[in-house]
Scaffold this motif. Structure first.
Motif, PDB file in Angstrom:
ATOM      1  N   ARG A 116      -4.979   2.203 -10.808  1.00 40.71           N
ATOM      2  CA  ARG A 116      -4.185   1.042 -10.393  1.00 40.71           C
ATOM      3  C   ARG A 116      -2.984   1.469  -9.547  1.00 40.71           C
ATOM      4  NH1 ARG A 116      -4.087  -0.680 -16.640  1.00 40.71           N
ATOM      5  NH2 ARG A 116      -6.318  -1.153 -16.891  1.00 40.71           N
ATOM      6  N   ALA A 117      -2.331   2.554  -9.973  1.00 39.51           N
ATOM      7  CA  ALA A 117      -1.131   3.003  -9.268  1.00 39.51           C
ATOM      8  C   ALA A 117      -1.455   3.497  -7.864  1.00 39.51           C
ATOM      9  CB  ALA A 117      -0.440   4.107 -10.067  1.00 39.51           C
ATOM     10  N   LEU A 118      -2.596   4.147  -7.693  1.00 40.13           N
ATOM     11  CA  LEU A 118      -2.970   4.633  -6.368  1.00 40.13           C
ATOM     12  C   LEU A 118      -3.173   3.469  -5.398  1.00 40.13           C
ATOM     13  CD1 LEU A 118      -3.653   7.013  -4.534  1.00 40.13           C
ATOM     14  CD2 LEU A 118      -6.041   6.817  -5.289  1.00 40.13           C
ATOM     15  N   THR A 119      -3.816   2.412  -5.883  1.00 40.77           N
ATOM     16  CA  THR A 119      -3.992   1.215  -5.054  1.00 40.77           C
ATOM     17  C   THR A 119      -2.643   0.635  -4.653  1.00 40.77           C
ATOM     18  OG1 THR A 119      -6.112   0.690  -6.100  1.00 40.77           O
ATOM     19  CG2 THR A 119      -4.962  -1.116  -4.995  1.00 40.77           C
ATOM     20  N   SER A 120      -1.716   0.613  -5.591  1.00 44.18           N
ATOM     21  CA  SER A 120      -0.384   0.088  -5.304  1.00 44.18           C
ATOM     22  C   SER A 120       0.342   0.950  -4.274  1.00 44.18           C
ATOM     23  CB  SER A 120       0.440   0.030  -6.596  1.00 44.18           C
ATOM     24  OG  SER A 120       1.767  -0.373  -6.335  1.00 44.18           O
ATOM     25  N   LEU A 121       0.269   2.256  -4.417  1.00 40.86           N
ATOM     26  CA  LEU A 121       0.944   3.155  -3.480  1.00 40.86           C
ATOM     27  C   LEU A 121       0.444   2.952  -2.053  1.00 40.86           C
ATOM     28  CD1 LEU A 121       1.013   6.458  -5.585  1.00 40.86           C
ATOM     29  CD2 LEU A 121       3.011   5.167  -4.806  1.00 40.86           C
ATOM     30  N   ILE A 122      -0.866   2.779  -1.898  1.00 40.20           N
ATOM     31  CA  ILE A 122      -1.459   2.646  -0.566  1.00 40.20           C
ATOM     32  C   ILE A 122      -1.255   1.244   0.010  1.00 40.20           C
ATOM     33  CG2 ILE A 122      -3.625   2.689   0.721  1.00 40.20           C
ATOM     34  CD1 ILE A 122      -4.586   4.826  -1.302  1.00 40.20           C
ATOM     35  N   ASP A 123      -1.575   0.224  -0.795  1.00 42.37           N
ATOM     36  CA  ASP A 123      -1.561  -1.151  -0.286  1.00 42.37           C
ATOM     37  C   ASP A 123      -0.168  -1.768  -0.226  1.00 42.37           C
ATOM     38  OD1 ASP A 123      -4.270  -0.875  -0.154  1.00 42.37           O
ATOM     39  OD2 ASP A 123      -4.719  -2.116  -1.912  1.00 42.37           O
ATOM     40  N   GLU A 124       0.708  -1.378  -1.133  1.00 45.32           N
ATOM     41  CA  GLU A 124       2.017  -2.018  -1.224  1.00 45.32           C
ATOM     42  C   GLU A 124       3.164  -1.169  -0.685  1.00 45.32           C
ATOM     43  OE1 GLU A 124       2.661  -3.338  -5.247  1.00 45.32           O
ATOM     44  OE2 GLU A 124       0.542  -3.901  -5.485  1.00 45.32           O
ATOM     45  N   HIS A 125       2.959   0.144  -0.618  1.00 43.90           N
ATOM     46  CA  HIS A 125       4.074   1.022  -0.239  1.00 43.90           C
ATOM     47  C   HIS A 125       3.794   1.889   0.974  1.00 43.90           C
ATOM     48  CE1 HIS A 125       6.175  -0.128  -3.898  1.00 43.90           C
ATOM     49  NE2 HIS A 125       5.069   0.103  -4.583  1.00 43.90           N
ATOM     50  N   GLY A 126       2.663   1.682   1.626  1.00 41.80           N
ATOM     51  CA  GLY A 126       2.388   2.379   2.877  1.00 41.80           C
ATOM     52  C   GLY A 126       2.182   3.870   2.780  1.00 41.80           C
ATOM     53  N   VAL A 127       1.772   4.338   1.617  1.00 33.67           N
ATOM     54  CA  VAL A 127       1.522   5.772   1.436  1.00 33.67           C
ATOM     55  C   VAL A 127       0.252   6.172   2.176  1.00 33.67           C
ATOM     56  CG1 VAL A 127       0.839   7.519  -0.276  1.00 33.67           C
ATOM     57  CG2 VAL A 127       2.770   5.981  -0.734  1.00 33.67           C
ATOM     58  N   GLN A 128       0.284   7.335   2.824  1.00 35.82           N
ATOM     59  CA  GLN A 128      -0.861   7.855   3.568  1.00 35.82           C
ATOM     60  C   GLN A 128      -1.616   8.857   2.695  1.00 35.82           C
ATOM     61  OE1 GLN A 128      -1.642   6.763   6.810  1.00 35.82           O
ATOM     62  NE2 GLN A 128      -0.061   5.268   6.249  1.00 35.82           N
ATOM     63  N   LEU A 129      -2.781   8.448   2.210  1.00 36.14           N
ATOM     64  CA  LEU A 129      -3.601   9.319   1.372  1.00 36.14           C
ATOM     65  C   LEU A 129      -4.385  10.279   2.269  1.00 36.14           C
ATOM     66  CD1 LEU A 129      -4.576   9.927  -1.537  1.00 36.14           C
ATOM     67  CD2 LEU A 129      -6.447   8.314  -1.133  1.00 36.14           C
ATOM     68  N   LYS A 130      -4.221  11.585   2.035  1.00 32.90           N
ATOM     69  CA  LYS A 130      -4.851  12.585   2.892  1.00 32.90           C
ATOM     70  C   LYS A 130      -5.530  13.664   2.042  1.00 32.90           C
ATOM     71  CE  LYS A 130      -1.419  11.844   6.527  1.00 32.90           C
ATOM     72  NZ  LYS A 130      -0.409  12.478   7.418  1.00 32.90           N
TER      73      LYS A 130
END
Length: 386
Positions: free
Chosen positions: A310-324
């Motif tokens: 759940r937290a990973l989805t939030s980081l990407i969708d809500e906080h603009g984190v770039q998953l690499k």
């Protein structure tokens, strides 16, 4: 189901209030299991074993910030479970990092009897013996389920007992964070050369791997990481995973979030009990305490898996984190360096070599089975499932 009905009926006869009947019945199945391992225990009118022993007030020190998700809350949950299973005869006072002793001072506090048990991770004690690393996490080591299998059925617990006994401690698995993330980086990591000169918060043998590829590893307890990253004292950090990283707010400073975390593929959390207390327990009390640690080990792992997703989805969708993802070339180099680090760690002393050999045999066996079991299934599932 029949056992619970009998427990409720017996509880009524014993004069228990209705409010407490279900709680006693709920403990009956656990108590029955414990009784099977302890034929000499006495029983109450309900048929459940009587909790006979000293009244104990135990102090548990931890390496975690107070009520921190997964680790801190897991410690609190374990303390509550102990109190329930011992029917109040044992109480546990939980101390967060810094409240009684520092995050990295828990081991000495329990060893010396200043505290009764700790909730931490064994690689924090690598200064005592390199072998402790293998009971928490090592680079390119074992996943959560593989580590648990080695500890419980591959000889790991016996080796761990032998090691910790030298410091007057009885150790237990008390949780697992699962596979951790590669970390947060101020700059892009495209090649292995990009690690050169990087100041990265990473403890244990993972830190040694970073050192050998040109980075400067820094050990900081959880509560110090955000400030160090925000002030530019470090260029990168790993902590645990999305759930905890979101709680610490790393995403407000850095947006590059890399995976996988080869340094901690399945980090075991530990509960260390002062050995004098352990030996003072009756066999029945030992069974109860052991059952509680096993339960918490499973609960914590499930807790992390559910919340990390759940937290990973939030980081990407809500906080603009770039998953690499680290490139295959980077991962291959890190794997080769990790193998060298583990070999050097094993050569530190004969006991570390003994632990390493057992660990390596278990990892090899798990990899062979896993390749045709979970790994093969997950590859197949990914063809159709999203």
């Amino acid at each position: 189901m029949k056992n619970n009905k009998n427990a409720i009926s017996g509880a009524k006869k014993a004069g228990l209030t209705r409010r407490n009947i279900l709680r006693h019945a709920g403990l009956a199945s656990t108590a029955a299991l414990i009784t099977a391992c302890d034929n000499g225990s006495q029983t109450t009118a309900t048929g459940a074993p009587a909790i006979i022993g000293k009244k104990r007030k135990l102090k548990m020190v931890t390496s975690w910030p107070k009520n921190f998700p997964g680790t801190g809350t897991g410690a609190e949950r374990f303390a509550k479970r102990i109190e329930e299973l011992f029917d109040g005869n044992v109480t546990v006072k939980v101390y967060a990092a810094g409240e009684l002793v520092g995050a990295l001072e828990c081991f000495d506090a329990v060893s010396q009897g200043k505290a009764d048990m700790y909730h931490a991770a064994e690689y924090y004690w690598q200064g005592k013996s390199s072998a402790f690393n293998f009971f928490a996490a090592v680079p390119m080591g074992m996943t959560a389920s593989e580590l648990t299998s080695w500890i419980r059925f591959g000889g790991g617990q016996e080796l761990w007992d032998e090691l910790s006994a030298q410091f007057n401690i009885k150790p237990f698995l008390g949780g697992n964070t699962g596979t951790q993330m590669g970390g947060w980086f101020q700059k892009n990591i495209n090649t292995i050369e990009d690690f050169q000169g990087l100041r990265i918060r990473m403890p244990g043998l993972g830190g040694e791997v970073m050192k050998r590829v040109g980075a400067t590893p820094v050990t900081k307890q959880g509560g110090e990481i955000f400030q160090a990253l925000s002030q530019g004292n470090i260029d990168a950090t790993e902590w645990i995973g999305p759930w905890n990283d979101l709680a610490f707010g790393f995403h407000t400073i850095v947006k590059n979030y890399y995976y996988p975390g080869i340094h901690e593929p399945g980090t075991g959390l530990s509960i260390g009990l002062n050995k004098d207390i352990w030996e003072d327990f009756s066999s029945h009390e030992k069974s109860i305490f052991t059952a509680a640690t096993m339960s918490e080990n499973d609960m914590t792992y499930a807790d992390f898996n559910a919340h990390n997703a759940r937290a990973l989805t939030s980081l990407i969708d809500e906080h603009g984190v770039q998953l690499k993802r680290f490139s295959d070339d980077i991962l291959k180099t890190l794997a080769e360096v990790s193998a060298t680090v583990l070999a050097d760690t094993a050569s530190a002393d004969p006991f570390s070599k003994k632990v390493f050999d057992s660990f390596s045999d278990a990892r090899s066996s798990s990899m062979k089975w896993g390749a045709i079991a979970e790994q093969a299934f997950m590859n197949a599932r990914s063809l159709v499932a999203k």
